[in-house]
Design an enzyme around this catalytic site. Structure first.
Site, short mmCIF file in Angstrom:
data_model
loop_
_atom_site.label_atom_id
_atom_site.label_comp_id
_atom_site.label_asym_id
_atom_site.label_seq_id
_atom_site.Cartn_x
_atom_site.Cartn_y
_atom_site.Cartn_z
N GLY A 123 23.71 -12.25 32.48
CA GLY A 123 24.40 -13.53 32.52
C GLY A 123 23.50 -14.75 32.49
N SER A 124 22.31 -14.61 31.91
CA SER A 124 21.44 -15.79 31.90
C SER A 124 21.97 -16.88 30.97
CB SER A 124 20.00 -15.41 31.54
OG SER A 124 19.90 -15.01 30.20
N ARG B 281 41.27 -0.21 22.75
CA ARG B 281 40.77 -1.60 22.67
C ARG B 281 41.90 -2.61 22.80
NH1 ARG B 281 35.45 -2.13 21.16
NH2 ARG B 281 34.59 -0.33 20.12
N ASN C 233 30.34 -17.19 20.10
CA ASN C 233 29.42 -16.13 20.53
C ASN C 233 27.98 -16.59 20.33
OD1 ASN C 233 28.62 -13.46 21.31
ND2 ASN C 233 28.29 -12.96 19.16
N HIS D 256 24.29 -14.75 19.36
CA HIS D 256 23.74 -13.48 18.87
C HIS D 256 22.22 -13.65 18.74
CE1 HIS D 256 23.70 -9.68 16.75
NE2 HIS D 256 22.89 -10.22 15.87
N LEU E 35 32.23 -8.67 12.54
CA LEU E 35 31.22 -8.73 13.60
C LEU E 35 30.04 -9.63 13.23
CD1 LEU E 35 30.33 -7.46 16.37
CD2 LEU E 35 29.00 -5.84 15.00
N ASP E 36 29.72 -10.58 14.11
CA ASP E 36 28.56 -11.46 13.96
C ASP E 36 28.60 -12.28 12.67
OD1 ASP E 36 27.62 -10.58 16.42
OD2 ASP E 36 26.50 -8.94 15.52
C1 GRF Z 1 21.29 -12.25 24.90
O1 GRF Z 1 20.13 -12.07 24.13
C2 GRF Z 1 22.49 -12.36 24.01
O2 GRF Z 1 22.26 -13.10 22.85
C3 GRF Z 1 22.72 -10.91 23.68
O3 GRF Z 1 22.49 -10.22 24.91
C4 GRF Z 1 21.61 -10.98 25.69
C5 GRF Z 1 22.36 -11.26 26.97
O4 GRF Z 1 21.63 -11.95 27.88
N1 GRF Z 1 24.02 -10.69 23.11
P1 GRF Z 1 22.32 -12.62 29.16
O5 GRF Z 1 23.33 -11.62 29.73
O6 GRF Z 1 22.96 -13.89 28.75
O7 GRF Z 1 21.18 -12.81 30.11
#
Ligand code: GRF
Length: 199
Positions: free
Chosen positions: A12-13, A69, A115, A117, A152-153
């Site tokens: 969750g950073s 899902r 999102n 990525h 996706l993405d």
């Molecule tokens: C990040 O690099 C994000 O782009 C990817 O997974 C990682 C998650 O990091 N999808 P955090 O949970 O936000 O720390």
């Protein structure tokens, strides 16, 4: 007031970077936007405790509790809607959320689903982006904030960051360099959306 709901699966950073930006820049008065909930599909996501400590509502919806899902996404959609302020549907920010969403969910949240990525999209969609960038001999890597579509993405790019791939890098060192930039571009992208007004 515009509500913002953040979906996570792990550390969750990126979520924390968004919360800090909202606090420090006072998104509530500046944009009339408020982060109302952090939802995780994993009970052990470290980011949940951090969010709680900030006074943000948290919820766990474990994908393992659902047989498919669609059922999981329906529960997720309900939880998101439950954290809407007034009648405006929330902006939904995927921040390290490691589940693929159904076309119906994406459709229902169209224009409000974002999102991040960890690659320079459209290169390296999917998983193991850093390892693949190193294996391909890329001199640069980065991250992308984009709108979520049913592919996706894919989806319109809102922000990108670029970092060098350095000699001796492995997936871990490159991921750390990219992640530091994610924490800058995700709040920047959301700030722009909020100041432009969501469509
Ligand atoms: C990040 O690099 C994000 O782009 C990817 O997974 C990682 C998650 O990091 N999808 P955090 O949970 O936000 O720390």
């Amino acid at each position: 007031m515009q509500s913002i709901v953040i979906l996570i699966s792990g550390g969750g950073s990126n979520m924390a970077a968004l919360v800090r930006a909202a606090q420090q820049e006072d998104w509530a008065s500046r944009y009339r936007a408020h982060i109302t909930a952090v939802i995780s599909n994993r009970a052990d996501a470290a980011g949940l405790q951090w969010a709680q400590a900030q006074g943000i509502a948290t919820k766990v919806i474990s994908h393992t509790d659902f047989s498919d899902r669609t059922q999981f996404d329906n529960a997720l959609a309900q939880a998101i809607a439950a954290h809407a302020l007034q009648t405006t549907p929330p902006l939904v920010l995927l921040a390290g959320f490691m589940r693929i969403l159904t076309p119906d969910f994406v459709q229902a949240h169209a224009g409000r689903l974002i999102n991040i990525h960890p690659s320079l999209l459209p290169a390296f969609t999917g998983l193991h982006t850093h390892q693949r960038a190193i294996a391909a001999g890329c001199r640069f890597a980065g991250a992308t904030v984009h709108r979520v579509t049913q592919v996706l993405d894919e989806g319109a790019i809102l922000e990108q960051s670029v970092v060098p791939v350095l000699p001796g890098d492995d997936a871990k060192t490159l991921a750390a360099r990219v992640l530091a930039t994610e924490h800058l571009i995700y709040p920047r992208a959301v700030r722009r959306l909020l100041s432009a007004g969501l469509s």
